[in-house]
Scaffold this motif. Structure first.
Motif, mmCIF file in Angstrom:
data_model
loop_
_atom_site.group_PDB
_atom_site.id
_atom_site.type_symbol
_atom_site.label_atom_id
_atom_site.label_comp_id
_atom_site.label_asym_id
_atom_site.label_seq_id
_atom_site.Cartn_x
_atom_site.Cartn_y
_atom_site.Cartn_z
ATOM 1 N N TRP A 1 0.824 -1.206 0.000
ATOM 2 C CA TRP A 1 0.000 0.000 0.000
ATOM 3 C C TRP A 1 0.858 1.256 0.000
ATOM 4 O O TRP A 1 0.508 2.258 -0.641
ATOM 5 N N ALA A 2 1.968 1.222 0.704
ATOM 6 C CA ALA A 2 2.870 2.377 0.671
ATOM 7 C C ALA A 2 3.400 2.572 -0.746
ATOM 8 O O ALA A 2 3.522 3.702 -1.223
ATOM 9 N N GLY A 3 3.691 1.470 -1.430
ATOM 10 C CA GLY A 3 4.157 1.555 -2.813
ATOM 11 C C GLY A 3 3.123 2.165 -3.739
ATOM 12 O O GLY A 3 3.459 2.909 -4.657
ATOM 13 N N ARG A 4 1.873 1.891 -3.490
ATOM 14 C CA ARG A 4 0.810 2.486 -4.310
ATOM 15 C C ARG A 4 0.729 3.994 -4.090
ATOM 16 O O ARG A 4 0.546 4.756 -5.039
ATOM 17 N N HIS A 5 0.872 4.407 -2.840
ATOM 18 C CA HIS A 5 0.852 5.844 -2.547
ATOM 19 C C HIS A 5 2.070 6.540 -3.152
ATOM 20 O O HIS A 5 1.959 7.644 -3.691
ATOM 21 N N ILE A 6 3.217 5.893 -3.064
ATOM 22 C CA ILE A 6 4.443 6.482 -3.611
ATOM 23 C C ILE A 6 4.373 6.549 -5.134
ATOM 24 O O ILE A 6 4.759 7.553 -5.745
ATOM 25 N N ALA A 7 3.861 5.503 -5.777
ATOM 26 C CA ALA A 7 3.720 5.518 -7.239
ATOM 27 C C ALA A 7 2.739 6.597 -7.686
ATOM 28 O O ALA A 7 2.961 7.273 -8.701
ATOM 29 N N ALA A 8 1.673 6.790 -6.928
ATOM 30 C CA ALA A 8 0.717 7.849 -7.262
ATOM 31 C C ALA A 8 1.360 9.223 -7.126
ATOM 32 O O ALA A 8 1.133 10.114 -7.960
ATOM 33 N N ALA A 9 2.182 9.403 -6.095
ATOM 34 C CA ALA A 9 2.890 10.677 -5.929
ATOM 35 C C ALA A 9 3.895 10.893 -7.053
ATOM 36 O O ALA A 9 4.066 12.018 -7.539
ATOM 37 N N TYR A 10 4.541 9.819 -7.492
ATOM 38 C CA TYR A 10 5.496 9.919 -8.599
ATOM 39 C C TYR A 10 4.789 10.321 -9.890
ATOM 40 O O TYR A 10 5.236 11.196 -10.613
ATOM 41 N N ARG A 11 3.661 9.682 -10.160
ATOM 42 C CA ARG A 11 2.911 10.017 -11.381
ATOM 43 C C ARG A 11 2.372 11.439 -11.321
ATOM 44 O O ARG A 11 2.343 12.140 -12.323
ATOM 45 N N ALA A 12 1.930 11.862 -10.143
ATOM 46 C CA ALA A 12 1.423 13.230 -9.997
ATOM 47 C C ALA A 12 2.538 14.245 -10.215
ATOM 48 O O ALA A 12 2.309 15.304 -10.809
ATOM 49 N N TYR B 1 13.070 3.572 -7.064
ATOM 50 C CA TYR B 1 13.169 5.031 -7.110
ATOM 51 C C TYR B 1 14.578 5.456 -6.741
ATOM 52 O O TYR B 1 15.290 4.742 -6.046
ATOM 53 N N ARG B 2 14.958 6.635 -7.169
ATOM 54 C CA ARG B 2 16.216 7.210 -6.693
ATOM 55 C C ARG B 2 16.038 7.606 -5.237
ATOM 56 O O ARG B 2 14.944 7.966 -4.810
ATOM 57 N N LEU B 3 17.105 7.557 -4.487
ATOM 58 C CA LEU B 3 17.023 7.929 -3.080
ATOM 59 C C LEU B 3 16.636 9.388 -2.893
ATOM 60 O O LEU B 3 16.039 9.760 -1.889
ATOM 61 N N THR B 4 16.954 10.224 -3.873
ATOM 62 C CA THR B 4 16.659 11.646 -3.775
ATOM 63 C C THR B 4 15.297 12.015 -4.349
ATOM 64 O O THR B 4 14.963 13.185 -4.421
ATOM 65 N N ASP B 5 14.526 11.013 -4.745
ATOM 66 C CA ASP B 5 13.238 11.281 -5.369
ATOM 67 C C ASP B 5 12.242 11.799 -4.329
ATOM 68 O O ASP B 5 12.001 11.144 -3.311
ATOM 69 N N PRO B 6 11.642 12.974 -4.540
ATOM 70 C CA PRO B 6 10.688 13.506 -3.558
ATOM 71 C C PRO B 6 9.395 12.705 -3.467
ATOM 72 O O PRO B 6 8.646 12.840 -2.497
ATOM 73 N N ALA B 7 9.129 11.843 -4.432
ATOM 74 C CA ALA B 7 7.906 11.034 -4.388
ATOM 75 C C ALA B 7 7.941 10.044 -3.230
ATOM 76 O O ALA B 7 6.882 9.689 -2.688
ATOM 77 N N HIS C 1 5.017 13.859 -12.186
ATOM 78 C CA HIS C 1 5.376 13.849 -13.604
ATOM 79 C C HIS C 1 4.159 13.988 -14.505
ATOM 80 O O HIS C 1 4.185 13.569 -15.660
ATOM 81 N N HIS C 2 3.079 14.539 -13.979
ATOM 82 C CA HIS C 2 1.854 14.840 -14.734
ATOM 83 C C HIS C 2 1.238 13.600 -15.368
ATOM 84 O O HIS C 2 0.605 13.678 -16.410
ATOM 85 N N GLY C 3 1.445 12.441 -14.773
ATOM 86 C CA GLY C 3 0.819 11.212 -15.232
ATOM 87 C C GLY C 3 1.458 10.578 -16.439
ATOM 88 O O GLY C 3 0.965 9.576 -16.945
ATOM 89 N N TYR C 4 2.572 11.115 -16.931
ATOM 90 C CA TYR C 4 3.165 10.584 -18.153
ATOM 91 C C TYR C 4 4.237 9.534 -17.898
ATOM 92 O O TYR C 4 4.468 8.678 -18.720
ATOM 93 N N ASN C 5 4.913 9.593 -16.777
ATOM 94 C CA ASN C 5 6.011 8.672 -16.507
ATOM 95 C C ASN C 5 5.620 7.669 -15.442
ATOM 96 O O ASN C 5 4.778 7.934 -14.593
ATOM 97 N N THR C 6 6.253 6.525 -15.508
ATOM 98 C CA THR C 6 6.150 5.546 -14.431
ATOM 99 C C THR C 6 7.554 5.322 -13.892
ATOM 100 O O THR C 6 8.537 5.502 -14.615
ATOM 101 N N PRO C 7 7.665 4.925 -12.645
ATOM 102 C CA PRO C 7 8.993 4.694 -12.080
ATOM 103 C C PRO C 7 9.705 3.532 -12.760
ATOM 104 O O PRO C 7 9.082 2.707 -13.436
#
Length: 130
Positions: A58-69, A101-107, A71-77
């Motif tokens: 579930w944490a991964g789902r939240h993090i992936a959603a933050a990553y997509r948000a 993810y990169r360690l420095t990724d804000p997502a 990147h405006h929904g165009y990229n996936t990790p």
């Protein structure tokens, strides 16, 4: 006619060589950056091993959603593969795809902040760091 074919062939080979060199440079750059999965990040936040297994999906789902948000929904990790725990039918576990993810990724921080199980750990970790 044969001259035109020869020129086209030379252009295609040059373009393929340029693309091959570009990919080689990108590959070495990607290998230099350190990547972490959600389980690894939760281990950095000092979550218990049992809780990591329970809440990492579930944490991964939240993090992936933050990553997509971000990147405006165009990229996936970036994806990698990991082995699950042994279960019936799979004594060694099965291979599944997970995001890295990169360690420095804000997502990572943004996604953990939105999930109620990891938000207290994140707050405690950064309170100790400051």
């Amino acid at each position: 006619m044969p001259v035109v074919r020869r020129v086209r062939r030379i252009r295609r080979r040059r373009a393929a060589a340029v693309l091959r060199d570009r990919r080689r440079e990108n590959r070495t750059h990607r290998q230099k950056t350190q990547r972490v999965t959600v389980k690894g990040f939760l281990a950095v936040l000092d979550m218990d091993a049992a809780d990591i297994g329970r809440y990492s999906s579930w944490a991964g789902r939240h993090i992936a959603a933050a990553y997509r948000a971000a990147h405006h929904g165009y990229n996936t990790p970036c994806t990698t593969r990991t082995r699950t725990k042994p279960c019936s039918g799979h004594p060694k576990g099965r291979w599944i795809k997970v995001y890295a993810y990169r360690l420095t990724d804000p997502a990572l921080i943004a996604g953990c902040a939105t999930y109620k199980r990891t938000a207290p750990l994140l707050a405690a970790h950064f309170a100790l760091a400051t």
